[in-house]
Design a protein around this motif. Structure first.
Motif, PDB file in Angstrom:
ATOM      1  N   PRO A   1       0.806  -1.394   0.165  1.00 21.57           N
ATOM      2  CA  PRO A   1       0.060  -0.098  -0.091  1.00 21.57           C
ATOM      3  C   PRO A   1       0.700   1.227  -0.053  1.00 21.57           C
ATOM      4  O   PRO A   1       1.531   1.151   0.536  1.00 21.57           O
ATOM      5  CB  PRO A   1      -0.933  -0.233   1.290  1.00 21.57           C
ATOM      6  CG  PRO A   1       0.183  -0.958   2.424  1.00 21.57           C
ATOM      7  CD  PRO A   1       0.708  -2.015   1.407  1.00 21.57           C
ATOM      8  N   THR A   2       0.469   2.411  -0.585  1.00 17.45           N
ATOM      9  CA  THR A   2       1.069   3.525  -0.628  1.00 17.45           C
ATOM     10  C   THR A   2       0.343   4.788   0.290  1.00 17.45           C
ATOM     11  O   THR A   2       1.049   5.590   0.504  1.00 17.45           O
ATOM     12  CB  THR A   2       0.980   4.066  -2.311  1.00 17.45           C
ATOM     13  OG1 THR A   2      -0.275   4.323  -2.611  1.00 17.45           O
ATOM     14  CG2 THR A   2       1.847   3.074  -2.929  1.00 17.45           C
ATOM     15  N   LYS A   3      -0.756   4.583   0.535  1.00 10.38           N
ATOM     16  CA  LYS A   3      -1.056   5.500   1.598  1.00 10.38           C
ATOM     17  C   LYS A   3      -2.306   4.880   2.508  1.00 10.38           C
ATOM     18  O   LYS A   3      -3.007   3.707   2.069  1.00 10.38           O
ATOM     19  CB  LYS A   3      -1.860   6.884   0.782  1.00 10.38           C
ATOM     20  CG  LYS A   3      -3.248   6.613   0.341  1.00 10.38           C
ATOM     21  CD  LYS A   3      -3.835   7.995  -0.418  1.00 10.38           C
ATOM     22  CE  LYS A   3      -4.960   7.662  -1.020  1.00 10.38           C
ATOM     23  NZ  LYS A   3      -5.598   8.850  -1.550  1.00 10.38           N
ATOM     24  N   ARG A   4      -2.449   5.534   3.514  1.00 13.59           N
ATOM     25  CA  ARG A   4      -3.656   5.007   4.407  1.00 13.59           C
ATOM     26  C   ARG A   4      -4.619   6.306   4.456  1.00 13.59           C
ATOM     27  O   ARG A   4      -4.394   7.553   4.668  1.00 13.59           O
ATOM     28  CB  ARG A   4      -3.120   4.971   5.972  1.00 13.59           C
ATOM     29  CG  ARG A   4      -4.166   4.825   6.667  1.00 13.59           C
ATOM     30  CD  ARG A   4      -3.597   4.469   8.406  1.00 13.59           C
ATOM     31  NE  ARG A   4      -3.316   3.293   8.409  1.00 13.59           N
ATOM     32  CZ  ARG A   4      -2.916   2.661   9.361  1.00 13.59           C
ATOM     33  NH1 ARG A   4      -2.533   3.291  10.502  1.00 13.59           N
ATOM     34  NH2 ARG A   4      -2.458   1.284   9.627  1.00 13.59           N
ATOM     35  N   ASN A   5      -5.810   5.802   3.835  1.00 11.53           N
ATOM     36  CA  ASN A   5      -7.118   6.856   4.118  1.00 11.53           C
ATOM     37  C   ASN A   5      -8.098   6.673   4.756  1.00 11.53           C
ATOM     38  O   ASN A   5      -8.688   5.595   4.900  1.00 11.53           O
ATOM     39  CB  ASN A   5      -7.425   6.964   2.418  1.00 11.53           C
ATOM     40  CG  ASN A   5      -8.250   8.296   2.099  1.00 11.53           C
ATOM     41  OD1 ASN A   5      -7.786   9.154   2.869  1.00 11.53           O
ATOM     42  ND2 ASN A   5      -8.951   8.159   1.004  1.00 11.53           N
ATOM     43  N   PHE A   6      -8.562   7.647   5.367  1.00 11.68           N
ATOM     44  CA  PHE A   6      -9.851   7.674   5.993  1.00 11.68           C
ATOM     45  C   PHE A   6     -10.961   8.661   5.328  1.00 11.68           C
ATOM     46  O   PHE A   6     -10.681   9.643   4.899  1.00 11.68           O
ATOM     47  CB  PHE A   6      -9.569   8.338   7.273  1.00 11.68           C
ATOM     48  CG  PHE A   6      -8.783   7.567   8.416  1.00 11.68           C
ATOM     49  CD1 PHE A   6      -9.274   6.673   9.232  1.00 11.68           C
ATOM     50  CD2 PHE A   6      -7.384   7.565   8.241  1.00 11.68           C
ATOM     51  CE1 PHE A   6      -8.549   5.988   9.957  1.00 11.68           C
ATOM     52  CE2 PHE A   6      -6.446   6.995   8.915  1.00 11.68           C
ATOM     53  CZ  PHE A   6      -7.006   6.075   9.921  1.00 11.68           C
ATOM     54  N   VAL A   7     -11.941   7.765   5.085  1.00  7.86           N
ATOM     55  CA  VAL A   7     -12.898   8.310   3.918  1.00  7.86           C
ATOM     56  C   VAL A   7     -14.172   9.147   4.410  1.00  7.86           C
ATOM     57  O   VAL A   7     -14.843   9.711   3.713  1.00  7.86           O
ATOM     58  CB  VAL A   7     -13.671   7.103   3.268  1.00  7.86           C
ATOM     59  CG1 VAL A   7     -12.529   5.991   2.551  1.00  7.86           C
ATOM     60  CG2 VAL A   7     -14.654   6.458   4.315  1.00  7.86           C
ATOM     61  N   ASP A   8     -14.176   9.449   5.816  1.00  6.54           N
ATOM     62  CA  ASP A   8     -15.279   9.961   6.298  1.00  6.54           C
ATOM     63  C   ASP A   8     -14.887  11.463   7.178  1.00  6.54           C
ATOM     64  O   ASP A   8     -16.029  11.859   8.062  1.00  6.54           O
ATOM     65  CB  ASP A   8     -16.046   9.026   7.376  1.00  6.54           C
ATOM     66  CG  ASP A   8     -14.986   8.645   8.649  1.00  6.54           C
ATOM     67  OD1 ASP A   8     -13.868   8.618   8.264  1.00  6.54           O
ATOM     68  OD2 ASP A   8     -15.333   8.437   9.714  1.00  6.54           O
ATOM     69  N   ILE A   9     -13.919  11.944   6.561  1.00  4.58           N
ATOM     70  CA  ILE A   9     -13.684  13.459   7.251  1.00  4.58           C
ATOM     71  C   ILE A   9     -14.604  14.262   7.015  1.00  4.58           C
ATOM     72  O   ILE A   9     -14.904  14.723   5.768  1.00  4.58           O
ATOM     73  CB  ILE A   9     -12.217  13.906   6.947  1.00  4.58           C
ATOM     74  CG1 ILE A   9     -11.357  12.788   7.200  1.00  4.58           C
ATOM     75  CG2 ILE A   9     -11.833  14.953   7.574  1.00  4.58           C
ATOM     76  CD1 ILE A   9     -11.025  12.318   8.678  1.00  4.58           C
ATOM     77  N   ILE A  10     -15.274  15.165   8.119  1.00  2.00           N
ATOM     78  CA  ILE A  10     -15.932  16.355   7.992  1.00  2.00           C
ATOM     79  C   ILE A  10     -15.190  17.574   7.758  1.00  2.00           C
ATOM     80  O   ILE A  10     -14.477  17.968   8.811  1.00  2.00           O
ATOM     81  CB  ILE A  10     -17.256  16.265   8.898  1.00  2.00           C
ATOM     82  CG1 ILE A  10     -18.050  15.028   8.818  1.00  2.00           C
ATOM     83  CG2 ILE A  10     -18.229  17.600   8.647  1.00  2.00           C
ATOM     84  CD1 ILE A  10     -19.103  15.090   9.952  1.00  2.00           C
ATOM     85  N   TYR A  11     -15.179  18.285   6.649  1.00  2.00           N
ATOM     86  CA  TYR A  11     -14.654  19.580   6.532  1.00  2.00           C
ATOM     87  C   TYR A  11     -15.698  20.530   7.054  1.00  2.00           C
ATOM     88  O   TYR A  11     -16.869  20.542   6.053  1.00  2.00           O
ATOM     89  CB  TYR A  11     -13.887  19.711   5.234  1.00  2.00           C
ATOM     90  CG  TYR A  11     -12.695  18.647   4.989  1.00  2.00           C
ATOM     91  CD1 TYR A  11     -11.528  18.891   5.279  1.00  2.00           C
ATOM     92  CD2 TYR A  11     -13.190  17.529   4.304  1.00  2.00           C
ATOM     93  CE1 TYR A  11     -10.459  17.908   5.030  1.00  2.00           C
ATOM     94  CE2 TYR A  11     -12.232  16.481   4.213  1.00  2.00           C
ATOM     95  CZ  TYR A  11     -10.811  16.803   4.463  1.00  2.00           C
ATOM     96  OH  TYR A  11      -9.728  15.779   4.179  1.00  2.00           O
TER      97      TYR A  11
END
Length: 435
Positions: free
Chosen positions: A155-165
């Motif tokens: 894997p190249t990145k760790r992503n969190f999909v649910d960030i509220i901006y």
């Protein structure tokens, strides 16, 4: 005498020509021998690579720059790129897989998305080469790409999909100096934003995955718990269970409150980011990746905060968790000939490296690796690490099989235009679980 002189000169010239020709032939033979021994060093090898790095996200630019750096350092290896938009990428990947026609190098996802490639024995095991990443890549990030003891991608990145901006000024305008921590206050805030003439949430669901991934991965966790989706795939629970139907009903409630922009299904995810950045909405729910556009590389980045979805009444999930996954695994096609396999291994060792992870971190991207957090690391990234450091909930389409996930996306989009119910979406999706 003159005749003899002319004859002698002609004989001499003929002799010279023979010697020159012989030397030339000897040189060609020597060069041919040298080429036979050194062809593997100079021969151009072309590797095909399919990836979804087509949008203007900062990590995509880092990936493409890394490919260019590889070609500069290894001029005899050409990377023929096939960039496919993220919304269509997985469909094309699985279509090519069905025909046993994958690219030489592919970007892959863990879990359910990896399963069809595993069943077809389409990816080359990397077990013998893992020394390249020992001590660099986090062990828990490798797990999703491991099947039957074979490591099939890095894997190249760790992503969190649910960030509220969220726009701090807009929330303060309706009485919220901090992001609400309960669903009741969240809904109250949305109503007050509407009354103030502010669009509460910018949604770009043209590609259909945002509601499925960024919304329902975490809303489902809040209501039904972080182990619910795995139980569904194991046959121990169903999407039609009451707690999960309540989660789907949140999309219906937000729709009826007119929380989304009216053109949500005609707008893509990047346009929805722009909607927030331009001050046309108070919130946007998306992945940690887009923090680069919204805050890190934005002169007005300080006016945006980040938060997670609040707790819900009777919820079974930990409200501190964020939904995340290790993404963009680099895989090599199984069955390449010896020269291509060697070139592909050269590429993956160069591409997935400490340099890549460091460049991504500097660009504000979370990485699945042990890298130094120097002074040049964005404070926004450090804030993101803190926000997402309290446990990881699964992402919907990383657990649920692709056919069911696509049905779920269609059902959620239908709800936003007043067609269908939460119960119907759950039933239709459940019918495709495991198929």
């Amino acid at each position: 005498m003159k005749k003899w002189t002319r004859l002698t000169f002609a004989m001499v010239m003929a002799t010279v020509m023979i010697v020159v020709a012989a030397c030339g032939n000897q040189k060609e033979n020597n060069e041919g021998a040298n080429n036979t021994g050194g062809a593997s060093q100079e021969e151009t090898i072309t590797l095909t690579m399919m990836h979804p790095w087509t949008s203007p996200n900062v990590d995509n630019e880092v990936y493409k720059a890394r490919i260019a750096a590889f070609e500069a350092q290894f001029p005899h290896i050409k990377i023929q790129q096939d960039g496919v938009a993220a919304a269509q990428y997985k469909t094309k990947l699985f279509t090519l897989a069905t025909a046993n026609n994958l690219a030489d190098i592919n970007v892959t996802w863990p879990g359910a998305d990896l399963e069809p490639l595993v069943k077809g024995d389409l990816l080359m095991p990397l077990n013998d080469y893992m020394d390249n990443w020992n001590g660099l890549v986090l062990e828990d990030s490798l797990v999703g790409y491991n099947a039957d003891g074979n490591q099939l991608a890095i894997p190249t990145k760790r992503n969190f999909v649910d960030i509220i901006y969220y726009n701090k000024e807009y929330l303060a305008q309706v009485g919220y100096n901090e992001f609400p921590t309960t669903y009741e206050d969240f809904i109250d805030m949305i109503k007050k934003l509407k009354e103030a003439g502010i669009t509460p949430i910018s949604l770009g669901n043209k590609e259909k995955w945002p509601l499925q991934s960024s919304y329902m991965s975490i809303i489902g966790q809040r209501f039904a718990g972080e182990d619910f989706l795995n139980k569904v795939m194991a046959g121990e629970a169903q999407l039609t269970d009451p707690q999960y139907v309540k989660a789907i009903a949140v999309i219906d409630e937000l729709t009826k409150l007119e929380a989304f922009n009216v053109d949500a299904n005609n707008m893509d995810s990047v346009q929805a980011q722009d909607y927030l950045i331009q001050g046309k909405a108070a919130m946007h729910i998306s992945s940690a990746t887009v923090d680069g556009r919204i805050r890190t590389n934005n002169e007005e980045g300080d006016k945006f905060g980040i938060a997670l979805f609040p707790s819900v009444p009777g919820g079974l999930g930990d409200p501190k968790m964020s939904a995340g996954v290790s993404q963009f695994g680099i895989s090599i096609k199984n069955g390449l000939d010896e020269k291509k396999q060697a070139a592909a291994l050269e590429f993956i060792k160069f591409f997935v490296s400490e340099e890549l992870y460091t460049d991504l971190a500097k660009a504000g991207i979370l990485v699945p690796a042990n890298v130094e957090m120097g002074d040049d690391i964005s404070p926004y990234l450090k804030e993101m690490y803190e926000l997402t450091s309290h446990g990881t909930a699964p992402v919907f389409d990383a657990v649920i099989n692709t056919q069911a996930a696509k049905e779920f996306e269609n059902g959620l989009q239908a709800i936003t235009v007043g067609r269908g119910t939460a119960e119907e979406v759950a039933q239709d999706t459940q019918a495709l679980i495991g198929k």
